[in-house]
Design a protein around this motif. Sequence first.
Motif, PDB file in Angstrom:
ATOM      1  N   ASP A   1       6.734   2.152  13.859  1.00  0.00           N
ATOM      2  CA  ASP A   1       6.283   1.275  15.004  1.00  0.00           C
ATOM      3  C   ASP A   1       6.687  -0.157  14.951  1.00  0.00           C
ATOM      4  O   ASP A   1       5.857  -0.981  15.609  1.00  0.00           O
ATOM      5  CB  ASP A   1       4.494   1.483  14.421  1.00  0.00           C
ATOM      6  CG  ASP A   1       4.305   0.733  13.283  1.00  0.00           C
ATOM      7  OD1 ASP A   1       5.151   0.810  12.425  1.00  0.00           O
ATOM      8  OD2 ASP A   1       3.268   0.119  13.165  1.00  0.00           O
TER       9      ASP A   1
ATOM     10  N   THR B   1      -4.363  -3.519   7.224  1.00  0.00           N
ATOM     11  CA  THR B   1      -5.637  -3.780   8.063  1.00  0.00           C
ATOM     12  C   THR B   1      -6.615  -2.728   7.597  1.00  0.00           C
ATOM     13  O   THR B   1      -7.968  -3.151   7.448  1.00  0.00           O
ATOM     14  CB  THR B   1      -5.437  -3.575   9.660  1.00  0.00           C
ATOM     15  OG1 THR B   1      -4.460  -4.313   9.915  1.00  0.00           O
ATOM     16  CG2 THR B   1      -6.431  -3.784  10.347  1.00  0.00           C
TER      17      THR B   1
ATOM     18  N   HIS C   1       0.986  -1.089  -0.056  1.00  0.00           N
ATOM     19  CA  HIS C   1       0.051  -0.038  -0.193  1.00  0.00           C
ATOM     20  C   HIS C   1       0.936   1.163  -0.017  1.00  0.00           C
ATOM     21  O   HIS C   1       2.098   1.317   0.025  1.00  0.00           O
ATOM     22  CB  HIS C   1      -0.758  -0.226   1.163  1.00  0.00           C
ATOM     23  CG  HIS C   1      -0.204  -0.318   2.442  1.00  0.00           C
ATOM     24  ND1 HIS C   1       0.541   0.649   2.959  1.00  0.00           N
ATOM     25  CD2 HIS C   1      -0.436  -1.279   3.478  1.00  0.00           C
ATOM     26  CE1 HIS C   1       1.011   0.299   4.170  1.00  0.00           C
ATOM     27  NE2 HIS C   1       0.246  -0.610   4.507  1.00  0.00           N
TER      28      HIS C   1
ATOM     29  N   VAL D   1       2.598   7.432   6.888  1.00  0.00           N
ATOM     30  CA  VAL D   1       1.736   7.701   5.895  1.00  0.00           C
ATOM     31  C   VAL D   1       0.440   7.761   6.085  1.00  0.00           C
ATOM     32  O   VAL D   1       0.012   6.686   6.682  1.00  0.00           O
ATOM     33  CB  VAL D   1       2.004   7.112   4.470  1.00  0.00           C
ATOM     34  CG1 VAL D   1       1.043   7.449   3.457  1.00  0.00           C
ATOM     35  CG2 VAL D   1       3.433   7.248   3.990  1.00  0.00           C
TER      36      VAL D   1
HETATM   37  N1  LIG Z   1       1.521   4.161   6.563  1.00  0.00           N
HETATM   38  C1  LIG Z   1       2.731   3.745   6.891  1.00  0.00           C
HETATM   39  N2  LIG Z   1       3.525   4.786   6.990  1.00  0.00           N
HETATM   40  C2  LIG Z   1       4.926   4.358   7.185  1.00  0.00           C
HETATM   41  N3  LIG Z   1       5.354   3.298   7.138  1.00  0.00           N
HETATM   42  C3  LIG Z   1       4.511   2.264   7.412  1.00  0.00           C
HETATM   43  C4  LIG Z   1       3.124   2.261   7.070  1.00  0.00           C
HETATM   44  N4  LIG Z   1       2.478   1.213   7.066  1.00  0.00           N
HETATM   45  C5  LIG Z   1       3.585   0.112   7.243  1.00  0.00           C
HETATM   46  N5  LIG Z   1       4.621   0.990   7.553  1.00  0.00           N
HETATM   47  C6  LIG Z   1       5.590  -0.016   7.625  1.00  0.00           C
HETATM   48  O1  LIG Z   1       6.070  -0.549   6.473  1.00  0.00           O
HETATM   49  C7  LIG Z   1       6.786  -1.955   7.156  1.00  0.00           C
HETATM   50  C8  LIG Z   1       5.862  -3.163   6.769  1.00  0.00           C
HETATM   51  O2  LIG Z   1       4.575  -3.001   7.314  1.00  0.00           O
HETATM   52  P1  LIG Z   1       4.047  -4.184   7.487  1.00  0.00           P
HETATM   53  O3  LIG Z   1       3.322  -4.762   6.399  1.00  0.00           O
HETATM   54  O4  LIG Z   1       4.421  -5.198   8.482  1.00  0.00           O
HETATM   55  O5  LIG Z   1       2.431  -3.398   8.375  1.00  0.00           O
HETATM   56  P2  LIG Z   1       1.083  -2.664   8.014  1.00  0.00           P
HETATM   57  O6  LIG Z   1       1.022  -2.267   6.788  1.00  0.00           O
HETATM   58  O7  LIG Z   1       0.853  -1.787   9.139  1.00  0.00           O
HETATM   59  O8  LIG Z   1       0.031  -3.842   8.123  1.00  0.00           O
HETATM   60  P3  LIG Z   1      -0.958  -4.367   9.320  1.00  0.00           P
HETATM   61  O9  LIG Z   1      -1.940  -3.415   9.062  1.00  0.00           O
HETATM   62  O10 LIG Z   1      -1.240  -5.865   8.991  1.00  0.00           O
HETATM   63  O11 LIG Z   1      -0.150  -4.150  10.628  1.00  0.00           O
HETATM   64  C9  LIG Z   1       6.879  -1.666   8.353  1.00  0.00           C
HETATM   65  O12 LIG Z   1       8.273  -1.225   8.649  1.00  0.00           O
HETATM   66  C10 LIG Z   1       5.940  -0.832   8.695  1.00  0.00           C
HETATM   67  O13 LIG Z   1       6.240  -0.029  10.179  1.00  0.00           O
END
Ligand SMILES: Nc1ncnc2c1ncn2[C@@H]1O[C@H](COP(=O)(O)OP(=O)(O)OP(=O)(O)O)[C@@H](O)[C@H]1O
Length: 312
Positions: free
Chosen positions: A125, A166, A28, A156
């Motif tokens: 996070d 999610t 995403h 983001v």
């Molecule tokens: N919106 C965002 N902005 C910046 N970094 C992000 C964002 N979403 C995810 N990441 C980062 O991208 C990497 C991969 O994220 P990951 O796919 O494990 O989590 P997620 O997209 O938040 O999924 P979920 O909703 O299942 O927790 C991680 O380092 C996470 O912190």
Amino acid sequence: MQLVRGLHNLRPQHRGCVATIGNFDGVHRGHQAILMRLRERAAELQVPACVVIFEPQPREFFGPETAPARLARLRDKLELLAAEGVERVVCLAFNRRLRELSAAQFVQQVLVDGLGIRHLEIGDDFRFGCDRAGDFDFLLQSGAEHGFSVEAAATVELDGERVSSTRVREALAAADFTLAERLLGRAYCISGRVLHGQKLGRQLGAPTANVQLKRRKAPLHGVYLVSARVDGQRHAGVANIGVRPSVAGDGSAHLEVHLLDFSGDLYGHRMAVAFHRKLRDEQRFASLEALKTAIDADIAAARAYWLGQPLQ
Ligand SMILES: Nc1ncnc2c1ncn2[C@@H]1O[C@H](COP(=O)(O)OP(=O)(O)OP(=O)(O)O)[C@@H](O)[C@H]1O
Ligand SMILES: Cc1cc2nc3c(=O)[nH]c(=O)nc-3n(C[C@H](O)[C@H](O)[C@H](O)COP(=O)(O)O)c2cc1C
């Protein structure tokens, strides 16, 4: 793009890279931002941009029954990562051995010994290691010890909320395809190979292409207006994702697509199905005639929708 499966397949020539770690389900806009930073850092340091992913995803390992449906299967994830300029994916088996590594062992064995990492790009996070004890501060400290830099990518957000896999799943469950598209930066698609079905569709007046889901859980359920891309051509259609309670099935989820005004053999072809609007929930009909009447109404709704609307 190079795919390395398992830590044991990392060779000395793989050492030296910039990397990020995560599930990257759906790739995403939050992921895309991290990957852009990763590319920039890779160019600065003149080393490959590497993404470390896990198979199965940790939540699938801890609770196969309760883990959410994936937005994309591994093959699609790899294609999406390649399109974002990732040069190497290291896919680690998430098993007992991996989950029991302490944060310090993970850094040593995966990042330092395995990847010879020069820079780590991570969401602020992000947590890892046994019991998720490794956090951003821990990584900063480890980086100082082992000689790699660590950067937290800015979160983001969209409409004041963090973009996440999610959230994309929630948008899909609510059939909010506009929001899903804004979160993903592209229309949500399910793709797969067209398989032979029970050939009942023809009898129902609506031949369908059965898109292989294998044992994939689907993040969507019901009847939808769709457009499908196959052999470089786009077609309007209607699709059902479900267990087909009106006909004897094996209980597993199927994606069946009826293309409007199309006749041709699609068996074995790869189809990408984009979803536009939910028409209704899947229902159990008492007779095939009742099912046929409902599918005819779905097709009529699709014709009305696409009338005067460009096919996207
Ligand atoms: N919106 C965002 N902005 C910046 N970094 C992000 C964002 N979403 C995810 N990441 C980062 O991208 C990497 C991969 O994220 P990951 O796919 O494990 O989590 P997620 O997209 O938040 O999924 P979920 O909703 O299942 O927790 C991680 O380092 C996470 O912190
Ligand atoms: C637009 C559309 C709507 C459908 N809705 C339902 C439904 O509500 N309930 C159901 O049991 N099956 C539904 N189906 C699935 C049909 O039962 C299935 O397409 C038919 O059994 C043909 O299967 P086959 O391709 O394996 O021959 C739907 C299929 C389509 C294309």
